[in-house]
Enzyme design. Structure first.
Site, PDB file in Angstrom:
ATOM      1  N   LYS A  22      24.011 -32.560  13.165  1.00 23.95           N
ATOM      2  CA  LYS A  22      25.198 -33.135  12.538  1.00 23.95           C
ATOM      3  C   LYS A  22      26.117 -32.040  12.012  1.00 23.95           C
ATOM      4  O   LYS A  22      27.336 -32.070  12.243  1.00 23.95           O
ATOM      5  CB  LYS A  22      24.792 -34.074  11.399  1.00 23.95           C
ATOM      6  N   ASP A  57      27.160 -39.454  10.501  1.00 23.98           N
ATOM      7  CA  ASP A  57      26.578 -39.490   9.163  1.00 23.98           C
ATOM      8  C   ASP A  57      26.315 -40.938   8.783  1.00 23.98           C
ATOM      9  O   ASP A  57      26.403 -41.846   9.619  1.00 23.98           O
ATOM     10  CB  ASP A  57      27.501 -38.799   8.155  1.00 23.98           C
TER      11      ASP A  57
END
Length: 212
Positions: A120, A138
């Site tokens: 991420k 997220d």
């Protein structure tokens, strides 16, 4: 959700916010990397408060290395998990100095090899700093993708893969920011603000709220 709906949603997002950006405050790729590492399980507002004190004093790998772990902790101790984050950041800075001349590499594998940097974080840096059409999933993006039925998936990687597949190229670079902002301010976790949502008529969430 069908392709036509998805394109209309992305078009509305683009029309309302044609140049989206992260809410993390930074002035270099390195500052962005540090801010994103700090943002794990923390708010952007909290990170910005800490980095507004840190970056004027130390905003290069060498300068942060000179602080040491304990010195860095003094700047970031208002952020969750600051002990492990400080250790990871110091290790990352050492690697950047040793292997990359103090520069942040524009390479996924290299980024993900840095302590404290997962997929991420690498996606955020590649997208925001280097303009890659990556989508960092997220909690906000995961919620919006599933709730709206835009790109449902059982885990963040499944959602990322689905988003990569269904978002047309022209929207892909900015999609990450649109979905985060939508989840942060409109499609919030407890009670989505459906009444003030610009894609309410396209969203396939079965439990829409009646007020905003």
């Amino acid at each position: 959700m069908n392709k036509q709906k998805r394109i209309e949603i992305l078009t509305r997002f683009r029309d309302s916010n044609p140049n989206p950006d992260t809410e993390l405050e930074y002035s270099s790729t390195f500052e962005l990397l540090i801010a994103v590492i700090l943002s794990a399980q923390a708010t952007d507002k909290g990170v910005n408060k800490a980095t507004s004190k840190l970056f004027p004093d130390a905003n290069t790998p060498g300068a942060i290395l000179a602080l040491g772990v304990d010195g860095l902790k003094d700047y970031i101790n208002s952020i969750g998990l600051y002990n492990s984050k400080a250790e990871n950041i110091i290790k990352t800075c050492a690697i950047l100095v040793r292997d990359y001349h103090g520069e942040v590499p524009e390479d996924r594998e290299a980024l993900e090899s840095l302590p404290g940097v997962g997929r991420k974080t690498a996606n955020v840096v590649l997208n925001t700093a280097f303009g890659w059409p990556t989508i960092a999933v997220d909690t906000h993006i995961f919620r919006v993708a599933n709730r709206t039925k835009f790109a449902p998936g059982k885990n963040v990687r499944a959602v990322e893969d689905k988003l990569e597949k269904v978002i047309p190229k022209e929207f892909k670079t900015d999609a990450h920011h649109w979905f985060i902002l939508h989840g942060r301010y409109t499609c919030i976790a407890r009670k989505p603000r459906c009444g003030s949502c610009l894609i309410e008529d396209l969203c396939e969430y079965p439990h829409k709220t009646s007020d905003d």
